[in-house]
Each structure stands twice: as structure tokens, then as C-alpha cells.
Design a protein around this motif. Structure first.
Motif, PDB file in Angstrom:
ATOM      1  N   PHE A   1      33.681   6.785 -10.884  1.00  0.00           N
ATOM      2  CA  PHE A   1      33.305   7.831  -9.941  1.00  0.00           C
ATOM      3  C   PHE A   1      33.980   9.132 -10.345  1.00  0.00           C
ATOM      4  O   PHE A   1      35.206   9.230 -10.397  1.00  0.00           O
ATOM      5  N   ILE A   2      33.175  10.109 -10.645  1.00  0.00           N
ATOM      6  CA  ILE A   2      33.625  11.487 -10.841  1.00  0.00           C
ATOM      7  C   ILE A   2      32.689  12.349 -10.018  1.00  0.00           C
ATOM      8  O   ILE A   2      31.467  12.236 -10.145  1.00  0.00           O
ATOM      9  N   CYS A   3      33.262  13.164  -9.161  1.00  0.00           N
ATOM     10  CA  CYS A   3      32.460  14.034  -8.313  1.00  0.00           C
ATOM     11  C   CYS A   3      31.486  14.834  -9.170  1.00  0.00           C
ATOM     12  O   CYS A   3      31.858  15.355 -10.221  1.00  0.00           O
ATOM     13  N   ASN A   4      30.221  14.867  -8.736  1.00  0.00           N
ATOM     14  CA  ASN A   4      29.163  15.624  -9.394  1.00  0.00           C
ATOM     15  C   ASN A   4      28.647  14.948 -10.667  1.00  0.00           C
ATOM     16  O   ASN A   4      28.065  15.594 -11.526  1.00  0.00           O
ATOM     17  N   ARG A   5      28.859  13.643 -10.782  1.00  0.00           N
ATOM     18  CA  ARG A   5      28.307  12.859 -11.890  1.00  0.00           C
ATOM     19  C   ARG A   5      26.998  12.232 -11.416  1.00  0.00           C
ATOM     20  O   ARG A   5      26.935  11.671 -10.331  1.00  0.00           O
ATOM     21  N   ALA A   6      25.943  12.333 -12.237  1.00  0.00           N
ATOM     22  CA  ALA A   6      24.642  11.769 -11.909  1.00  0.00           C
ATOM     23  C   ALA A   6      24.334  10.619 -12.868  1.00  0.00           C
ATOM     24  O   ALA A   6      24.602  10.708 -14.065  1.00  0.00           O
ATOM     25  N   LEU A   7      23.764   9.540 -12.312  1.00  0.00           N
ATOM     26  CA  LEU A   7      23.333   8.386 -13.080  1.00  0.00           C
ATOM     27  C   LEU A   7      21.842   8.189 -12.840  1.00  0.00           C
ATOM     28  O   LEU A   7      21.371   8.375 -11.709  1.00  0.00           O
ATOM     29  N   PHE A   8      21.129   7.786 -13.870  1.00  0.00           N
ATOM     30  CA  PHE A   8      19.706   7.486 -13.754  1.00  0.00           C
ATOM     31  C   PHE A   8      19.456   6.224 -14.560  1.00  0.00           C
ATOM     32  O   PHE A   8      19.826   6.139 -15.732  1.00  0.00           O
ATOM     33  N   PHE A   9      18.848   5.217 -13.926  1.00  0.00           N
ATOM     34  CA  PHE A   9      18.637   3.943 -14.598  1.00  0.00           C
ATOM     35  C   PHE A   9      17.509   3.162 -13.930  1.00  0.00           C
ATOM     36  O   PHE A   9      17.087   3.480 -12.819  1.00  0.00           O
TER      37      PHE A   9
ATOM     38  N   ASP B   1      11.479   1.447  -9.081  1.00  0.00           N
ATOM     39  CA  ASP B   1      11.590   1.285 -10.522  1.00  0.00           C
ATOM     40  C   ASP B   1      12.833   1.958 -11.099  1.00  0.00           C
ATOM     41  O   ASP B   1      13.448   1.424 -12.014  1.00  0.00           O
ATOM     42  N   PHE B   2      13.174   3.129 -10.573  1.00  0.00           N
ATOM     43  CA  PHE B   2      14.301   3.882 -11.109  1.00  0.00           C
ATOM     44  C   PHE B   2      15.196   4.396  -9.985  1.00  0.00           C
ATOM     45  O   PHE B   2      14.718   4.685  -8.891  1.00  0.00           O
ATOM     46  N   ASN B   3      16.480   4.501 -10.296  1.00  0.00           N
ATOM     47  CA  ASN B   3      17.471   5.001  -9.351  1.00  0.00           C
ATOM     48  C   ASN B   3      18.134   6.244  -9.917  1.00  0.00           C
ATOM     49  O   ASN B   3      18.466   6.283 -11.099  1.00  0.00           O
ATOM     50  N   CYS B   4      18.383   7.192  -9.047  1.00  0.00           N
ATOM     51  CA  CYS B   4      19.252   8.315  -9.368  1.00  0.00           C
ATOM     52  C   CYS B   4      20.379   8.287  -8.345  1.00  0.00           C
ATOM     53  O   CYS B   4      20.123   8.332  -7.139  1.00  0.00           O
ATOM     54  N   ILE B   5      21.596   8.150  -8.821  1.00  0.00           N
ATOM     55  CA  ILE B   5      22.782   8.175  -7.959  1.00  0.00           C
ATOM     56  C   ILE B   5      23.615   9.364  -8.394  1.00  0.00           C
ATOM     57  O   ILE B   5      23.935   9.504  -9.578  1.00  0.00           O
ATOM     58  N   ILE B   6      23.975  10.202  -7.440  1.00  0.00           N
ATOM     59  CA  ILE B   6      24.837  11.339  -7.745  1.00  0.00           C
ATOM     60  C   ILE B   6      26.088  11.213  -6.890  1.00  0.00           C
ATOM     61  O   ILE B   6      26.007  11.169  -5.663  1.00  0.00           O
ATOM     62  N   TYR B   7      27.236  11.108  -7.541  1.00  0.00           N
ATOM     63  CA  TYR B   7      28.510  10.973  -6.836  1.00  0.00           C
ATOM     64  C   TYR B   7      28.891  12.328  -6.245  1.00  0.00           C
ATOM     65  O   TYR B   7      29.007  13.321  -6.965  1.00  0.00           O
ATOM     66  N   LEU B   8      29.098  12.356  -4.922  1.00  0.00           N
ATOM     67  CA  LEU B   8      29.390  13.612  -4.239  1.00  0.00           C
ATOM     68  C   LEU B   8      30.847  13.765  -3.820  1.00  0.00           C
ATOM     69  O   LEU B   8      31.458  14.803  -4.047  1.00  0.00           O
TER      70      LEU B   8
ATOM     71  N   VAL C   1      23.773   9.224 -18.010  1.00  0.00           N
ATOM     72  CA  VAL C   1      24.858   9.781 -17.208  1.00  0.00           C
ATOM     73  C   VAL C   1      25.001  11.252 -17.546  1.00  0.00           C
ATOM     74  O   VAL C   1      25.068  11.617 -18.724  1.00  0.00           O
ATOM     75  N   VAL C   2      25.033  12.095 -16.504  1.00  0.00           N
ATOM     76  CA  VAL C   2      25.209  13.531 -16.697  1.00  0.00           C
ATOM     77  C   VAL C   2      26.338  13.998 -15.779  1.00  0.00           C
ATOM     78  O   VAL C   2      26.257  13.848 -14.551  1.00  0.00           O
ATOM     79  N   ASP C   3      27.391  14.534 -16.375  1.00  0.00           N
ATOM     80  CA  ASP C   3      28.479  15.108 -15.583  1.00  0.00           C
ATOM     81  C   ASP C   3      28.157  16.554 -15.231  1.00  0.00           C
ATOM     82  O   ASP C   3      27.348  17.200 -15.901  1.00  0.00           O
ATOM     83  N   ASP C   4      28.784  17.052 -14.173  1.00  0.00           N
ATOM     84  CA  ASP C   4      28.568  18.430 -13.695  1.00  0.00           C
ATOM     85  C   ASP C   4      27.076  18.682 -13.478  1.00  0.00           C
ATOM     86  O   ASP C   4      26.525  19.695 -13.911  1.00  0.00           O
TER      87      ASP C   4
ATOM     88  N   LEU D   1      37.982   7.489  -9.124  1.00  0.00           N
ATOM     89  CA  LEU D   1      38.541   6.239  -9.600  1.00  0.00           C
ATOM     90  C   LEU D   1      37.450   5.418 -10.281  1.00  0.00           C
ATOM     91  O   LEU D   1      36.281   5.485  -9.890  1.00  0.00           O
ATOM     92  N   MET D   2      37.838   4.616 -11.258  1.00  0.00           N
ATOM     93  CA  MET D   2      36.873   3.741 -11.928  1.00  0.00           C
ATOM     94  C   MET D   2      36.175   2.842 -10.908  1.00  0.00           C
ATOM     95  O   MET D   2      34.953   2.681 -10.926  1.00  0.00           O
ATOM     96  N   TYR D   3      36.941   2.253  -9.995  1.00  0.00           N
ATOM     97  CA  TYR D   3      36.369   1.270  -9.079  1.00  0.00           C
ATOM     98  C   TYR D   3      35.618   1.885  -7.903  1.00  0.00           C
ATOM     99  O   TYR D   3      35.107   1.164  -7.065  1.00  0.00           O
ATOM    100  N   ASN D   4      35.514   3.182  -7.850  1.00  0.00           N
ATOM    101  CA  ASN D   4      34.616   3.828  -6.890  1.00  0.00           C
ATOM    102  C   ASN D   4      33.234   4.020  -7.505  1.00  0.00           C
ATOM    103  O   ASN D   4      32.327   4.504  -6.857  1.00  0.00           O
ATOM    104  N   GLY D   5      33.093   3.629  -8.744  1.00  0.00           N
ATOM    105  CA  GLY D   5      31.859   3.851  -9.486  1.00  0.00           C
ATOM    106  C   GLY D   5      30.880   2.699  -9.403  1.00  0.00           C
ATOM    107  O   GLY D   5      30.856   1.925  -8.444  1.00  0.00           O
TER     108      GLY D   5
END
Length: 162
Positions: free
Chosen positions: A123-131, A91-98, A4-7, A103-107
């Protein structure tokens, strides 16, 4: 492993995407069970967005050789049913919240090997997830609590055969 990477984007980069999603043509999407789960606007790698894919690679897998399988903007407010799944096509996903309410439940929620939902990434705007979406069962959290419509940027990767 879930990274998880914010900003993730600079303010200028983020604004490019926020303006772009306002003009995209979204299509309805269904999962393999025929359930509607949101809207997508697909796009491919090109000269104008190459920087995005380089940024994801340099941040999350600088030494690995992964190939883009699919990239899209997604809109979703899945408030009725938890849609637990694996992404067997990638195999891998990158999701970036725009865009959406922070809210927790938007995540996104992740399941342990016993099948219990035990990790929540809010969910925090501009947070990236990779898994690893093929091996880690996951779901959006919107059906579990207070949530809103959200927009994400999604890129799915497959291991490159050498």
C-alpha cells in the motif's frame, strides 16, 4: 498481467477524493460466504466524475472497450482472515490506494497458477493497480502482518459486447 502506476492522481485530484471519503456514507459489505470484509460507498458515473473514468481508461486500456460494472470507495481492515477470491462478476479491477499506513500488508496479494501467493503489492497512497480479477486469484494482505484501516477507490469493468 498486473499493471501498477504510482502517483496516479495529481495532488489536486487526490485531495478531492481524500476530502470526499470523510463525508461518505459507508455500508457494511459481506462476501458470498457471508463474511464481513469491509465498508463501501457506491457511486456512478456522472458529469462531475467523468474525468476519473477517462483517466483510468486512458492509462490502463486506451484501445479496449470496457464497461463500468461497479464503482465505490472501500474501507477495510481485514486483520483476522485471508479472503482469497476471484471477482466473477467483473473482468477487470482497478484499485487505487487512497488513505492508510504505507505498509506491505495493507496492500494486495496475487496468486500464481499453482495457487501460491507469490506477488505482493504494498500500500502506497495514490498507487493504482489494474488486473484481471476474474482470472487472477487475489486477496488483501492485512491478515498476514502489521496493517491498518485503509481506503481505496475501486472500479470493476466488464468486457463490452459488440
Amino acid at each position: 498481467m498486473i499493471k501498477v502506476v504510482d502517483d496516479f492522481f495529481t495532488e489536486k485530484e487526490l485531495n478531492i477524493f481524500l476530502k470526499h471519503i470523510e463525508t461518505c456514507d459507508f455500508v457494511f459489505c459481506k462476501n458470498e460466504n457471508g463474511e464481513h470484509f469491509g465498508h463501501k460507498h457506491y457511486f456512478n458515473l456522472n458529469n462531475s466524475n467523468e474525468w476519473l473514468f477517462k483517466k483510468i481508461k486512458n492509462t490502463f486500456f486506451p484501445t479496449d472497450s470496457l464497461k463500468i460494472h461497479e464503482s465505490s470507495f472501500a474501507g477495510r481492515h481485514n486483520k483476522d482472515k485471508v479472503l482469497t477470491h476471484l471477482d466473477n462478476y467483473a473482468d477487470f479491477n482497478c484499485i487505487i490506494y487512497l488513505k492508510g499506513k504505507e505498509l506491505m500488508y495493507n496492500g494486495t496479494g496475487f496468486y500464481n497458477k499453482k495457487g501460491s501467493l507469490d506477488r505482493y503489492v504494498g500500500f502506497i497512497c495514490n498507487r493504482a493497480l489494474f488486473f484481471n480479477g476474474k482470472n487472477i486469484m487475489h486477496t488483501d494482505l492485512q491478515a498476514l502482518g502489521h496493517s491498518s484501516y485503509r481506503y481505496t477507490l475501486n472500479v470493476f469493468y466488464v468486457k463490452e459486447n459488440k
